[in-house]
Each structure stands twice: as C-alpha cells, then as structure tokens.
Design a protein around this motif. Structure first.
Motif, PDB file in Angstrom:
ATOM      1  N   VAL A 305     -11.733  29.792  -0.718  1.00 12.30           N
ATOM      2  CA  VAL A 305     -12.064  30.986  -1.497  1.00 12.30           C
ATOM      3  C   VAL A 305     -13.218  30.723  -2.451  1.00 12.30           C
ATOM      4  N   ARG A 306     -13.399  29.463  -2.881  1.00  7.80           N
ATOM      5  CA  ARG A 306     -14.506  29.161  -3.783  1.00  7.80           C
ATOM      6  C   ARG A 306     -15.857  29.372  -3.098  1.00  7.80           C
ATOM      7  N   VAL A 307     -15.922  29.048  -1.814  1.00 11.31           N
ATOM      8  CA  VAL A 307     -17.165  29.266  -1.064  1.00 11.31           C
ATOM      9  C   VAL A 307     -17.418  30.761  -0.901  1.00 11.31           C
ATOM     10  N   ARG A 308     -16.366  31.486  -0.548  1.00 11.36           N
ATOM     11  CA  ARG A 308     -16.527  32.939  -0.377  1.00 11.36           C
ATOM     12  C   ARG A 308     -16.936  33.609  -1.686  1.00 11.36           C
ATOM     13  N   MET A 309     -16.297  33.207  -2.772  1.00 12.81           N
ATOM     14  CA  MET A 309     -16.631  33.788  -4.066  1.00 12.81           C
ATOM     15  C   MET A 309     -18.068  33.425  -4.462  1.00 12.81           C
ATOM     16  N   ALA A 310     -18.463  32.191  -4.182  1.00 12.98           N
ATOM     17  CA  ALA A 310     -19.826  31.761  -4.511  1.00 12.98           C
ATOM     18  C   ALA A 310     -20.855  32.592  -3.752  1.00 12.98           C
ATOM     19  N   LEU A 311     -20.577  32.864  -2.480  1.00 11.73           N
ATOM     20  CA  LEU A 311     -21.512  33.660  -1.692  1.00 11.73           C
ATOM     21  C   LEU A 311     -21.596  35.088  -2.230  1.00 11.73           C
ATOM     22  N   GLN A 312     -20.453  35.654  -2.618  1.00 12.78           N
ATOM     23  CA  GLN A 312     -20.482  37.021  -3.142  1.00 12.78           C
ATOM     24  C   GLN A 312     -21.247  37.085  -4.461  1.00 12.78           C
ATOM     25  N   TYR A 352     -22.944  39.441 -10.086  1.00 13.68           N
ATOM     26  CA  TYR A 352     -24.008  38.499  -9.706  1.00 13.68           C
ATOM     27  C   TYR A 352     -24.156  37.419 -10.772  1.00 13.68           C
ATOM     28  N   ASP A 353     -24.008  36.156 -10.364  1.00 11.61           N
ATOM     29  CA  ASP A 353     -24.123  35.037 -11.317  1.00 11.61           C
ATOM     30  C   ASP A 353     -24.454  33.773 -10.525  1.00 11.61           C
ATOM     31  N   VAL A 354     -25.744  33.455 -10.464  1.00  6.26           N
ATOM     32  CA  VAL A 354     -26.214  32.326  -9.655  1.00  6.26           C
ATOM     33  C   VAL A 354     -25.637  31.001 -10.137  1.00  6.26           C
ATOM     34  N   GLU A 355     -25.565  30.802 -11.448  1.00  4.64           N
ATOM     35  CA  GLU A 355     -25.070  29.525 -11.969  1.00  4.64           C
ATOM     36  C   GLU A 355     -23.597  29.319 -11.633  1.00  4.64           C
ATOM     37  N   LYS A 356     -22.794  30.364 -11.765  1.00  8.17           N
ATOM     38  CA  LYS A 356     -21.382  30.271 -11.363  1.00  8.17           C
ATOM     39  C   LYS A 356     -21.263  30.004  -9.866  1.00  8.17           C
ATOM     40  N   SER A 357     -22.121  30.629  -9.101  1.00  8.47           N
ATOM     41  CA  SER A 357     -22.120  30.435  -7.657  1.00  8.47           C
ATOM     42  C   SER A 357     -22.387  28.967  -7.307  1.00  8.47           C
ATOM     43  N   LYS A 358     -23.408  28.398  -7.905  1.00  9.54           N
ATOM     44  CA  LYS A 358     -23.734  26.985  -7.643  1.00  9.54           C
ATOM     45  C   LYS A 358     -22.597  26.071  -8.091  1.00  9.54           C
ATOM     46  N   ALA A 359     -21.997  26.388  -9.245  1.00 12.82           N
ATOM     47  CA  ALA A 359     -20.895  25.561  -9.746  1.00 12.82           C
ATOM     48  C   ALA A 359     -19.699  25.604  -8.812  1.00 12.82           C
ATOM     49  N   LEU A 360     -19.399  26.771  -8.243  1.00 21.91           N
ATOM     50  CA  LEU A 360     -18.280  26.899  -7.302  1.00 21.91           C
ATOM     51  C   LEU A 360     -18.535  26.090  -6.035  1.00 21.91           C
ATOM     52  N   LEU A 361     -19.754  26.108  -5.547  1.00 23.54           N
ATOM     53  CA  LEU A 361     -20.083  25.337  -4.344  1.00 23.54           C
ATOM     54  C   LEU A 361     -19.978  23.837  -4.625  1.00 23.54           C
ATOM     55  N   GLU A 363     -18.021  22.511  -6.857  1.00 21.21           N
ATOM     56  CA  GLU A 363     -16.587  22.257  -7.002  1.00 21.21           C
ATOM     57  C   GLU A 363     -15.898  22.164  -5.647  1.00 21.21           C
ATOM     58  N   ALA A 364     -16.373  22.958  -4.682  1.00 19.55           N
ATOM     59  CA  ALA A 364     -15.780  22.949  -3.339  1.00 19.55           C
ATOM     60  C   ALA A 364     -16.254  21.761  -2.508  1.00 19.55           C
ATOM     61  N   GLY A 365     -17.139  20.909  -3.087  1.00 19.46           N
ATOM     62  CA  GLY A 365     -17.565  19.694  -2.393  1.00 19.46           C
ATOM     63  C   GLY A 365     -18.843  19.839  -1.615  1.00 19.46           C
ATOM     64  N   TRP A 366     -19.497  21.001  -1.694  1.00 24.01           N
ATOM     65  CA  TRP A 366     -20.760  21.206  -0.991  1.00 24.01           C
ATOM     66  C   TRP A 366     -21.906  20.854  -1.945  1.00 24.01           C
ATOM     67  N   LYS A 367     -22.497  19.677  -1.713  1.00 22.89           N
ATOM     68  CA  LYS A 367     -23.515  19.143  -2.614  1.00 22.89           C
ATOM     69  C   LYS A 367     -24.904  19.240  -1.981  1.00 22.89           C
ATOM     70  N   LEU A 368     -25.902  19.403  -2.842  1.00 23.66           N
ATOM     71  CA  LEU A 368     -27.285  19.449  -2.380  1.00 23.66           C
ATOM     72  C   LEU A 368     -27.834  18.025  -2.390  1.00 23.66           C
ATOM     73  N   PRO A 369     -28.153  17.444  -1.226  1.00 18.71           N
ATOM     74  CA  PRO A 369     -28.658  16.063  -1.189  1.00 18.71           C
ATOM     75  C   PRO A 369     -30.027  15.962  -1.867  1.00 18.71           C
ATOM     76  N   VAL A 370     -30.316  14.789  -2.355  1.00 16.14           N
ATOM     77  CA  VAL A 370     -31.598  14.557  -3.025  1.00 16.14           C
ATOM     78  C   VAL A 370     -32.739  14.870  -2.050  1.00 16.14           C
ATOM     79  N   GLY A 371     -33.620  15.747  -2.485  1.00  9.47           N
ATOM     80  CA  GLY A 371     -34.758  16.117  -1.644  1.00  9.47           C
ATOM     81  C   GLY A 371     -34.427  17.107  -0.558  1.00  9.47           C
ATOM     82  N   GLY A 372     -33.160  17.507  -0.460  1.00  8.28           N
ATOM     83  CA  GLY A 372     -32.737  18.424   0.597  1.00  8.28           C
ATOM     84  C   GLY A 372     -32.763  19.874   0.140  1.00  8.28           C
TER      85      GLY A 372
END
Length: 544
Positions: A305-312, A352-361, A363-372
């Motif tokens: 649900v964290r991913v779904r909420m982040a996307l919304q 709409y809240d981009v920062e909350k969206s990024k934080a949820l992702l 938290e759900a373990g989806w990380k942005l790799p360095v340079g990715g």
C-alpha cells in the motif's frame, strides 16, 4: 394563378389568346403548386441530424457491443425509469410492490402499450424477454440482479412477478438500465428464442423505430406511430457515422450536423472553440462518472500500500486535469462522486505531495541507486506498463503526464496504446499493471460498482486481490446489497468507500462530463439522468 397575373399585365391580345395564356398559366401554376407542396412536406418534417463515432450495431436489446446504448434506448424501454436525483418512476410498469422479506417483486404493467408493429405488450412477452436474458446469465452477471433472480411468473395478462433467492435492494435500479432487461416484441425473437445469437428485427415499445440503416454510414429513426407515451416533438433523427472527431466538428460547422453529443466524441479543445462561438449553443453535464487509474495490487510491486499511496501522491492531479481537459473536468478526490445514493460520505482526500511520495517509496525499500534514475529493490527496477486506449486523446495525454511526473520519483512507466477491445480483454484477464478505468455511472452506481469490487471476472476484484482486508470487503459488499435496513446500508457503503480510499488501488483522477453542442434551432435540450439514455426526450426545433 401567379403566372396568369404576370402575363395578363403585359398582353393585350384577343380574348382567345388571353384564354390560351390563362390555360397555360393555370397549368404552370398547378405544377408549381405540386412542387411547392412537396417542398413544404419535406421542410415540415422536423428532423435532427447528429453524429456518432461508430455504427449503431444490431439493435439487439439483450446484448452489448457493437450495439450502441443511446440507440438501443430509443427503441426499447424498461419497466422502471431512472430520473434526476436517482428518483425511480413508472415506465412500462405503472406500479410495483415488494414483499416484506425483499425477495418478491410484483409489477402491474401499463395497459394499452403496443410494440412498434402493433402487437400488444403484456406479461407473457415480459417473461419471454427475462427468460431470454437469463438463458445466458453468465454474460450478464456483472448486473447484480442476475445472480439472485430465481423465478419469473405471469400472474395475469398485466401482472408480472420476480422472485429472488435472497434480498437484493437495487432490483429496481438494475431494471432501469439500458441493457439487458428491456423488451423485444415477438416478431423480433429468433425461432429458438435465444436472442444471444441475434434477433430477426428490432421491434420495441419505445418512441422511435429504425426506418433506414446502412452499416457504418447512417441510421434513420422515425417516430413510432404506436407509442403509448407523449410523442416526440421531432419527427426524425438521422445518425451519421463519423469516426473522426475533427471531421465531426467540420461537418457541424458546415451545418451538416445539428447536434454533437456524448462523452469524448470531440476533443475538449474543439468543444472550447465551439463554446466561444456565439453561433452555437453548448452545454456541459453534471459528473456522469469518474476517470480512475487502477493500480493492480496482484502485481508484487504494487501489493504494498505504501507504493500505491506514493504513486497517488506523486503526480499533480489538479494541474493535469486542468491542463489536459482545459478545466472542463473536475479533479476527483473520491472514486465515486457524491451525486449517487449512499456516496455523500466524508473521506479524507489524498493530496499531491512529492516529498511524502519519495519517503514512502524509501520506506517500502525502493531506493534510488547512486547515479541511477530508476528505483531498485532486490535487483528489480520499479517499472510498470501503463495501457491506455490509443484512440482516446485524454487518456494518452494523462498517461504521458503521469509518466513524466513519476520519472521524477524514480519510477519508470512504459506506455502501451491499445485498441479498446484489446484493453478490455487485458483488464478482464488481469493482465496489466496500470489501467485507465471508468465506473458505470447512473443508474448503475453505487451498487454495480461495489458488485464488481467483490465479483471476479471483470478485473476490478482482481485489482484489489492483494488487499489484506479483501474478504472482509467482499462480505461488506454482500451485506450492503442484501440489506433491507436503510441505515445499515448507508453504514456499509461508508465503510467500503473508506477502505477503498485508504488502499489507493483505485486512484480517482477526474469527474467525467458529457458535452453537447448544437445549432440554435434546437431548444429544450436536457441531459438524461440515466448516463446511457438518448437525449431526445423533450427536444424541440424552434425554427420549424
């Protein structure tokens, strides 16, 4: 005698010659009167020409595509009519009673009704139509009454009875929809009675008859001389099949069309341009449905649900809707708008809240790799396929907007434009990640909406399958549909809608509206309360 008058003023010849001119003049005047009369007959026909993007179909009242709903509703009528604010009024049934246990419905049929071929409408033909539909109940199981209808009976010539296996409160709403429970005359039935394989001819009790038809080109409807109700004030409706929206607008501006009506039949930009032109009249309906995005929870990446909420939360719905629809649609905070029964529920909007969206992702373990640029987890990228109707410019523009905004979150979206039929097949097969979807609208909702939430086979229940409370949700749906307690029913709807709001598997985007553009000679145009009905009831031509 106008010829005589003109010529007698110029001639001073002998009486014989004058008589000759009189005879000739009268003869000429006579032929002129005939042509004048024919022209008068033609112009006295009150006719409206509108367009539609696809062929009207076979006009079988018991089947679906390719038959077009608006056209089916011109020929075929229901027992119950759905009117403004959800009011249910008599149609072919003039009254009805419901047993205390909510399982037996008895209908008194309107007397004196005839089909367009002059044959009588009675309880026998009502039963024959119901039985033809129920012979193919799997096809119609999306409509709740089909799953609980146990028995049909002819009580007498003007009385028809339904018995259910269990209480189901929206029976009357289900009987008001355009298909499948509308009535074909005896002459239209195939010899074996199985209308799923086709009909012999489209014979209904409605105000219109199909008079001329050329597939993929046009259809002409004329008034039914046997119509029991108030006769239409227009004699003829011509429907020209024009698949392309721009061509449709050009035909309207040339005067070849009197009316453009529907959902998505022209671009919203074109509607705006026509609205700005004082030569035409435009109208915009109240919300008729919600444009939503399904996030398929059966996909492991979307089961959280964290991913779904982040996307919304990760795209600017307000800006997108205003930009793509030129402000003609309203951003939607809830899956169902509040102009249906039981939907006036206070639900907390997901903003709409981009920062909350990024934080949820994160938290759900989806990380942005360095340079990715795309988030990863356990060696997988956070990527999805979004499928859309490639002929729908609004879906395409919204898909591209979401794709761009989610890329800023580190989410990759691959866009796939499909033919509508293929898109629907993939929905029903649960073969999608992200999918644009629309609820049914009036008179189907809210009960048809919650029915597909709990009933497999239509794609919505499958979309919600990974929700941890899915069984409880399904139980609540069944309880709401079978409850005879109005207060309890409202409580159940409130709980169901709250759960769906919090789970973010159905993301509301905007409230859809119908558009109408017409020439000034048309007056008294009113959008039908039933989303799928034709718009010709009460319409008038002021210049004829």
């Amino acid at each position: 005698m106008s010829v005589q008058h003109r010529k007698s003023s110029a001639l001073t010849l002998a009486t014989m010659l004058l008589l000759l001119f009189v005879i000739v003049g009268c003869s000429n005047t006579g032929s002129g009167d005939e042509s004048s009369s024919a022209a008068s007959d033609q112009t006295s026909t009150k006719s409206i020409t509108m367009s539609w993007p696809r062929d009207i179909g076979t006009m079988n009242p018991h089947t679906y595509n390719p038959s077009q709903l608006f056209a089916q509703s011109m020929l075929y009528e229901p027992l119950i009519s759905y009117q403004k604010d959800g009011k249910l009024e008599p149609a072919l049934a003039e009254s009805w009673t419901i047993s205390d246990d909510g399982k037996v419905y008895t209908f008194k049929l309107r007397q004196g009704v005839k089909f367009s071929d002059g044959t009588p409408f009675n309880a026998e033909i009502v039963k024959k139509n119901f039985d033809a539909v129920m012979k193919n109940k799997d096809t119609h199981s999306w409509l709740g009454i089909v799953g609980v209808l146990d028995k049909t009976e002819v009580v007498d010539d003007q009385t028809f009875r339904l018995t259910l296996t269990e209480p189901y409160y929206p029976v009357l709403q289900d009987l008001s929809v355009v298909r499948p429970f509308r009535f074909l005359g005896e002459a239209g039935f195939p010899d074996d009675g199985d209308t799923s394989q086709g009909i012999k001819e489209p014979v209904g009790t409605g105000p219109w008859m199909l008079a001329e038809y050329k597939q993929d080109e046009y259809a002409v409807f004329k008034r039914n001389p046997n119509y029991w109700g108030t006769a239409p004030k227009v004699d003829q409706i011509t429907v020209k099949i024009i698949p392309d929206g721009e061509t449709r607008v050009l035909a309207f501006e040339k005067g070849d069309l009197d009316l453009i009506y529907g959902e998505g039949v022209i671009s919203l930009d074109a509607f705006q341009q026509l609205r700005d032109n004082d030569e035409y009249v435009t109208q915009l309906s109240d919300p008729v449905g919600t444009r939503s995005l399904l996030l398929n929870s059966s996909n492991p990446k979307l089961s959280d649900v964290r991913v779904r909420m982040a996307l919304q939360q990760g795209f600017n719905k307000q800006a997108m809707v205003e930009g793509v629809t030129s402000g003609l649609e309203e951003p939607a905070d809830t899956v169902l708008s509040k102009n249906y029964p039981y939907t006036n529920v206070d639900l907390e909007p997901i903003t709409y809240d981009v920062e909350k969206s990024k934080a949820l992702l994160d938290e759900a373990g989806w990380k942005l790799p360095v340079g990715g640029t795309v988030r990863e987890k356990d060696g997988q990228q956070l990527d999805f396929e979004m499928i859309f109707d490639k002929t729908d410019p609004i879906q395409k523009a919204m898909a591209e907007t979401i794709q761009a905004e989610w890329s800023e979150l580190g989410v990759k979206v691959n866009l796939t434009g499909l033919e509508l039929t293929v898109q629907i097949k993939r929905l029903k097969a649960n073969d999608f990640d992200l999918y644009f979807w629309y609820n049914y609208g009036a008179p189907y909702d809210p009960h048809s909406f919650i029915n597909v939430v709990a009933s497999p086979g239509f794609g919505i229940s499958e979309t919600l399958s990974a929700l941890p409370m899915k069984k409880e949700l399904d139980d609540q749906v069944h309880a709401a549909l079978s409850s005879t307690d109005e207060t309890k029913r409202q409580e159940l709807y409130g709980s169901i809608l709250k759960t769906l709001q919090e789970q973010s598997a159905i993301v509301p985007i905007s409230y859809i509206k119908k558009t109408a553009v017409y020439q000034k000679k048309i007056s008294n145009f009113i959008f039908p309360a039933n989303r799928d009905e034709n718009p010709f009831v009460g319409i008038e031509l002021g210049n004829q």
